[in-house]
Design a protein around this motif. Structure first.
Motif, short mmCIF file in Angstrom:
data_model
loop_
_atom_site.label_atom_id
_atom_site.label_comp_id
_atom_site.label_asym_id
_atom_site.label_seq_id
_atom_site.Cartn_x
_atom_site.Cartn_y
_atom_site.Cartn_z
N LEU A 116 0.93 -1.22 0.00
CA LEU A 116 0.00 0.02 -0.12
C LEU A 116 0.90 1.30 0.08
O LEU A 116 2.02 1.20 0.47
N PRO A 122 -3.07 -1.76 6.51
CA PRO A 122 -4.03 -2.65 6.65
C PRO A 122 -4.29 -3.37 7.60
O PRO A 122 -3.51 -3.77 8.41
N PHE B 95 -9.51 1.14 -0.95
CA PHE B 95 -9.21 1.23 0.68
C PHE B 95 -10.52 1.88 1.59
O PHE B 95 -10.72 2.89 1.15
N CYS B 133 -6.24 4.88 7.30
CA CYS B 133 -5.48 5.66 5.97
C CYS B 133 -4.33 6.60 6.60
O CYS B 133 -4.41 6.70 7.93
#
Lengths: 137, 137
Positions: A116, A122, B95, B133
């Motif tokens: 990512l 994640p 995501f 995130c």
DNA sequence: CGAATACTTGCAGCATTGTTGCAAAAGTAC
DNA sequence: GTACTTTTGCAACAATGCTGCAAGTATTCG
């Protein structure tokens, strides 16, 4: 005491007729099931609300898991791995056959890790593959 | 003639106020949007039916794509790649941040190939990663 | 430009899906 | 068996999604 009963006991659930029938239906179906499937085919008529609550309970206890789709329906399938309350780990790929419309858990195929962008952490990955299954090819 | 107008022309769509407003809303939003988001925030009141039809039209023409979820809602996001009517190829990972609830297209991260059991023929793969995130970490 | 045509929109109405509160029924523990 | 807890079904409601039709816009073509 059969498998179903002991599974309910293990999770602290009362053994009821409805739960037994619904779980049996999952055990006897090969693909994933929708709420509507359960309501129509679980063997006898269950109230819609009962089905919602039963499915939710099973998900919470790690007995079944949900599969994401793009068509506004939720698919449910048995957890084959050793999931329990609060910790699912069904990290296998799901396959949706575009011919027979069945959804199959590919228990042997793990969801691969992806790299990512910087800063993204994640925690859980889902992967759904569409195509033609072994039976329909 | 701006971007939006020419995009509509290219796809043979009439240029209407509603379509312009809804597409602008996508262009100005960072994450993916639900039907309800569009209905509430597209700038003025559009009929629910108009929103359904507009989103469906955009999907058909390859302007936006759908993202699968497990919560019975469909997410829509702009196609950054060169999709067109009838041929989507948004093979990037999505995501979902568990903190801010935003859904982000990771355009740089391709969905990896997986080795399927004998007989299974893949045609399209979807991958959704949940976690934290960059903004929320 | 302006009329004819084609497309898009909003409304009404309906079907389906999902949720909550509460009382009755069933299951569990003693 | 009795007391207690959990589950179920019903009623009512909210949200979501779809279709037909009439009215309103956009586009085309003279």
């Amino acid at each position: 005491m059969d498998n179903i009963t002991s599974l309910f006991k293990k999770n602290g659930l009362s053994i009821t007729d409805g739960r037994k029938k619904i779980l049996s239906y999952f055990l006897n179906s090969e693909g994933a099931l929708t709420h509507a499937d359960v309501e129509k085919n679980a063997g006898e008529h269950f109230d819609r609300v009962t089905v919602y609550r039963t499915l939710q309970t099973f998900v919470d206890k790690g007995i079944i898991h949900q599969i994401p789709t793009t068509d506004n329906s939720i698919l449910y399938a048995l957890c084959k791995d050793d999931c329990g309350a609060g910790h699912h780990h069904d990290d296998h790929v799901h396959f949706i056959c575009e011919e027979c419309e069945k959804t199959i858990c590919l228990d042997g195929v793990m969801v691969p890790q992806v790299k990512l962008p910087r800063g993204f952490k994640p925690r859980h990955s889902e992967m759904v593959v569409k195509g033609i299954c072994d039976d329909c090819k």
